[in-house]
Design an enzyme around this catalytic site. Structure first.
Site, PDB file in Angstrom:
ATOM      1  N   GLY A  95       0.810  -1.210   0.000  1.00 28.88           N
ATOM      2  CA  GLY A  95       0.000   0.000   0.000  1.00 28.88           C
ATOM      3  C   GLY A  95       0.845   1.262   0.000  1.00 28.88           C
ATOM      4  CG  ASP A  96       3.231   2.335   3.303  1.00 30.32           C
ATOM      5  OD1 ASP A  96       2.187   3.001   3.448  1.00 30.32           O
ATOM      6  OD2 ASP A  96       3.786   1.731   4.227  1.00 30.32           O
TER       7      ASP A  96
END
Length: 311
Positions: free
Chosen positions: A252-253
């Site tokens: 996600g990052d």
């Protein structure tokens, strides 16, 4: 474009237990639990939402400034960030605390027992936001210190600086009122599908209400890709197939870094999400959130194999 990333910096300390927890935990004695696990060793990895995003941005050729807080043990992480050209002047050091740390013990069935020490993350970053040039900046507020997650969106909004709000695991800590204030006026709200449900429950807002208050709502859907929602409707973004999925942590990052890269190139939000999908696939192919690497040539080739020419 100057990119400012508010969020956490943390050490992930990972231990492996060469057995199953279930063989050592007695269900009928759970009310007086007292166990000790002899682990195979400890691996320390660099992490935290701001650190992960900034690392991926550096691989994409973009410099960023982290707004965060760390403790007296930050030295090795500090050297790493400097190596990758990441600005450190927004990082506050709390000398009496340790840097935030997640202690993870995994057994042979992939069950985990985790402990998280927020350490320095209990304190706001206290960055002088007036140093930011509103004409050439974008902020991203990722999960981290709650005060920063409230104060930074307000400053960006009041000073006409576009920002991405990413509440993540801090949704319960922020509460409905703070979430509403941070969402209202954000250029982008980014969440996964579960977090979207949490935001709607906490704020009492519908998806339509949220889309009415932000420029774009991005909902990541794991292996199903992502969806970009705006007043004109929804756009589905596909995935870039991974060669091997070893660890989804950090994907996600990485996606957020690709998104920022696309926006800095002047691409649309939907186009930028395609860069996010490409960056995310590198992260899942390695254990750890900052263990992967790639060249811009490799990245472009992989992007174009799925989405066509990257111009």
């Amino acid at each position: 474009m100057q990119i400012y990333i508010s969020g956490s910096l943390a050490f992930d300390r990972i231990m492996t237990f060469p057995d199953k927890f279930s063989n050592h935990i007695l269900p009928d004695k759970i009310h007086i639990l007292n166990v000790s696990f002899l682990v195979d060793g400890l691996v320390e990895r660099f992490g935290g939402t701001a650190g992960n995003i900034a690392y991926n941005l550096s691989l994409l050729g973009e410099k960023s400034t982290i707004l965060s807080q760390v403790g007296k043990d930050f030295g090795p992480y500090d050297e790493r960030l400097q190596h990758y050209g990441i600005a450190l002047d927004g990082i506050r050091t709390i000398e009496q605390e340790f840097t935030a740390g997640c202690y993870i013990t995994t057994d042979m069935s992939d069950n985990q027992i985790n402990g998280f020490n927020p350490g320095a993350m209990k304190y706001p970053s206290q960055y002088d936001m007036t140093r930011i040039d509103p004409s050439d900046a974008m902020g991203l507020i990722a999960p981290g210190n709650v005060n920063d997650m409230v104060d930074h969106p307000r400053y960006y909004r009041e000073n006409g600086i576009p920002y991405i709000f990413d509440p993540g695991q801090q949704i319960p800590a922020l509460g409905g009122d703070n979430l509403k204030k941070a969402i209202n006026g954000a250029e982008i709200l980014i969440v996964n599908d579960y977090e979207l449900e949490m935001v709607m429950k906490s704020t009492g807002m519908s998806k339509e209400d949220i889309v009415g208050q932000v420029g774009y709502l991005i909902t990541t859907l794991g292996e199903k890709g992502s969806m970009v929602s705006c007043k004109d409707g929804d756009t589905t973004i596909g995935v870039v197939p991974a060669r091997e999925v070893l660890d989804p942590t950090g994907a996600g990052d990485a996606f957020r870094a690709g998104l920022l890269k696309g926006l800095s190139m002047g691409k649309t939000v939907a186009e930028s999400c395609k860069l996010g999908a490409t960056c995310a696939t590198y992260a899942v192919e390695f254990k750890g959130t900052q263990e992967h690497t790639f060249t811009l040539e490799e990245f472009t080739e992989r992007y174009e194999s799925v989405f066509g020419p990257l111009t």
